[in-house]
Scaffold this motif. Structure first.
Motif, PDB file in Angstrom:
ATOM      1  N   VAL A  74      33.860 -86.546 -14.399  1.00  0.00           N
ATOM      2  CA  VAL A  74      32.658 -86.237 -15.308  1.00  0.00           C
ATOM      3  C   VAL A  74      33.596 -85.898 -16.888  1.00  0.00           C
ATOM      4  O   VAL A  74      34.328 -85.056 -16.642  1.00  0.00           O
ATOM      5  CB  VAL A  74      31.878 -85.054 -14.767  1.00  0.00           C
ATOM      6  N   THR A  75      32.967 -86.398 -17.667  1.00  0.00           N
ATOM      7  CA  THR A  75      33.481 -86.276 -18.939  1.00  0.00           C
ATOM      8  C   THR A  75      32.318 -85.834 -20.110  1.00  0.00           C
ATOM      9  O   THR A  75      31.262 -86.536 -20.216  1.00  0.00           O
ATOM     10  CB  THR A  75      34.382 -87.208 -19.548  1.00  0.00           C
ATOM     11  N   SER A 105      36.775 -84.423 -10.784  1.00  0.00           N
ATOM     12  CA  SER A 105      37.452 -84.500 -11.980  1.00  0.00           C
ATOM     13  C   SER A 105      36.680 -84.115 -13.139  1.00  0.00           C
ATOM     14  O   SER A 105      35.611 -85.242 -13.324  1.00  0.00           O
ATOM     15  CB  SER A 105      38.450 -85.735 -12.412  1.00  0.00           C
ATOM     16  N   ALA A 106      36.718 -83.202 -13.824  1.00  0.00           N
ATOM     17  CA  ALA A 106      35.888 -82.866 -15.135  1.00  0.00           C
ATOM     18  C   ALA A 106      36.491 -82.433 -16.204  1.00  0.00           C
ATOM     19  O   ALA A 106      37.554 -81.555 -16.195  1.00  0.00           O
ATOM     20  CB  ALA A 106      35.050 -81.761 -14.592  1.00  0.00           C
ATOM     21  N   MET A 139      39.349 -79.166 -13.267  1.00  0.00           N
ATOM     22  CA  MET A 139      38.626 -79.038 -14.322  1.00  0.00           C
ATOM     23  C   MET A 139      39.521 -78.523 -15.728  1.00  0.00           C
ATOM     24  O   MET A 139      40.233 -77.744 -15.560  1.00  0.00           O
ATOM     25  CB  MET A 139      37.367 -78.407 -14.055  1.00  0.00           C
ATOM     26  N   THR A 140      39.093 -79.611 -16.769  1.00  0.00           N
ATOM     27  CA  THR A 140      39.837 -78.958 -18.135  1.00  0.00           C
ATOM     28  C   THR A 140      38.527 -78.687 -19.141  1.00  0.00           C
ATOM     29  O   THR A 140      37.710 -79.566 -19.177  1.00  0.00           O
ATOM     30  CB  THR A 140      40.938 -79.856 -18.631  1.00  0.00           C
ATOM     31  N   THR A 169      41.598 -76.414  -9.464  1.00  0.00           N
ATOM     32  CA  THR A 169      42.569 -75.828 -10.850  1.00  0.00           C
ATOM     33  C   THR A 169      41.328 -75.870 -11.852  1.00  0.00           C
ATOM     34  O   THR A 169      40.407 -76.709 -11.859  1.00  0.00           O
ATOM     35  CB  THR A 169      43.570 -76.728 -11.010  1.00  0.00           C
ATOM     36  N   VAL A 170      41.217 -74.929 -12.703  1.00  0.00           N
ATOM     37  CA  VAL A 170      40.514 -74.797 -13.706  1.00  0.00           C
ATOM     38  C   VAL A 170      41.276 -74.341 -15.079  1.00  0.00           C
ATOM     39  O   VAL A 170      42.006 -73.209 -14.810  1.00  0.00           O
ATOM     40  CB  VAL A 170      39.075 -73.880 -13.499  1.00  0.00           C
TER      41      VAL A 170
END
Length: 305
Positions: A74-75, A105-106, A139-140, A169-170
């Motif tokens: 997801v972007t 993955s975001a 996530m980033t 992970t964030v």
């Protein structure tokens, strides 16, 4: 081979209402395999409203409910959520709930969330209301701003309301919260409530909270970290080059940056480096405890309150 769903240069100006799984652009996105969901230069200016009963949840300015997907990417890029978003629980400026997705993955970057947000029950986030049971998630969130006003509910955060997952992970970088949160329990300028520590890692780098947070257990960055005990359980938090300078007030526990549950704090490893709290940290009752940085820290260097 997976599929790609792309929305670009889209604008919603109409109000959207219903009971559950309601979104300004997409209501439900679920049961896909190896799919890419991309929202680029999209804007929601409409109000999104769900029902008020306990089952009327997953309300998002962009997407209401993302669930049951495997290997999903997801972007959200250069987008804005400006409308008011309200519901019972899992209410988010962009995404209401991310639930039971494996290998997710975001990436959210160069975005801004504004408007008024409210839940009659719990889990409100300026970007994401709830992340629940998304194993192996990365996530980033970078170069983004949350200016939302959150009123009512519990487990509320300027970016993420509630996080409960594993092997997760964030990463926040160059993000700002400058809104206002007034709720019952567990609220933070970035994350309201973290209720899992099965190999969960979070970092904040070059982040700033200038907003106000008021409630029961509250903090400038993370309202409350609740950490269970058991094999492979670990929660790691790193805060570097960041500033908390808002008004933080609580009737129970208030912390300039983050609070950790006084009883359930198993294997919590926290590091604060080259960061400062310049805001007001105040207990609003005779039994309240106030901490300039936090009530539980492992390593600190060049830290000022």
């Amino acid at each position: 081979m997976g599929k790609a769903v792309r929305l670009s240069d889209c604008v919603n100006t109409g109000n959207v209402s219903g009971n559950t799984q309601i979104g300004g652009l997409i209501g439900t996105f679920n049961q896909t395999i190896s799919t890419v969901l991309t929202l680029t230069k999209c804007t929601n200016n409409g109000n999104v409203s769900g029902g008020v009963t306990i089952n009327d949840k997953c309300i998002g300015g962009f997407v209401g409910y993302i669930s049951g997907n495997s290997n999903l990417s997801v972007t959200v890029y250069e987008s804005e959520s400006n409308g008011n978003v309200q519901g019972s629980s899992a209410v988010g400026g962009f995404l209401g709930s991310m639930d039971s997705n494996d290998n997710l993955s975001a990436t959210i970057s160069n975005t801004i969330s504004r408007g008024f947000m409210k839940a009659t029950n719990e889990k409100v986030g300026g970007f994401i209301g709830q992340i629940w049971s998304c194993p192996n998630m990365a996530m980033t969130i970078t170069s983004s701003t949350s200016s939302v006003i959150i009123d009512n509910g519990k487990d509320c955060g300027g970016f993420i309301g509630s996080l409960s997952s594993k092997n997760t992970t964030v990463f926040f970088s160059e993000c700002i919260y400058d809104g206002s949160i007034t709720v019952g329990n567990n609220a933070g300028g970035f994350v309201g409530y973290i209720n899992s520590n099965y190999n969960v890692r979070m970092s904040l780098s070059y982040c700033v909270c200038t907003g106000s947070v008021t409630g029961s257990n509250v903090a400038g960055f993370i309202g409350l970290i609740f950490s269970y005990s058991g094999p492979n359980y670990l929660f790691v938090l790193d805060i570097t080059n960041s500033i908390s300078e808002g008004s933080i007030q609580a009737s129970k526990t208030t912390c300039g940056m983050f609070c950790v549950d006084s009883k359930c704090n198993y294997n919590v490893n926290t590091t604060v480096y080259n960061s400062i709290n310049k805001g007001m940290v105040q207990g609003t009752s005779s039994s309240a405890a106030a901490y300039g940085i936090t009530n539980n820290i492992t390593t600190a260097r060049n830290v000022v309150s």
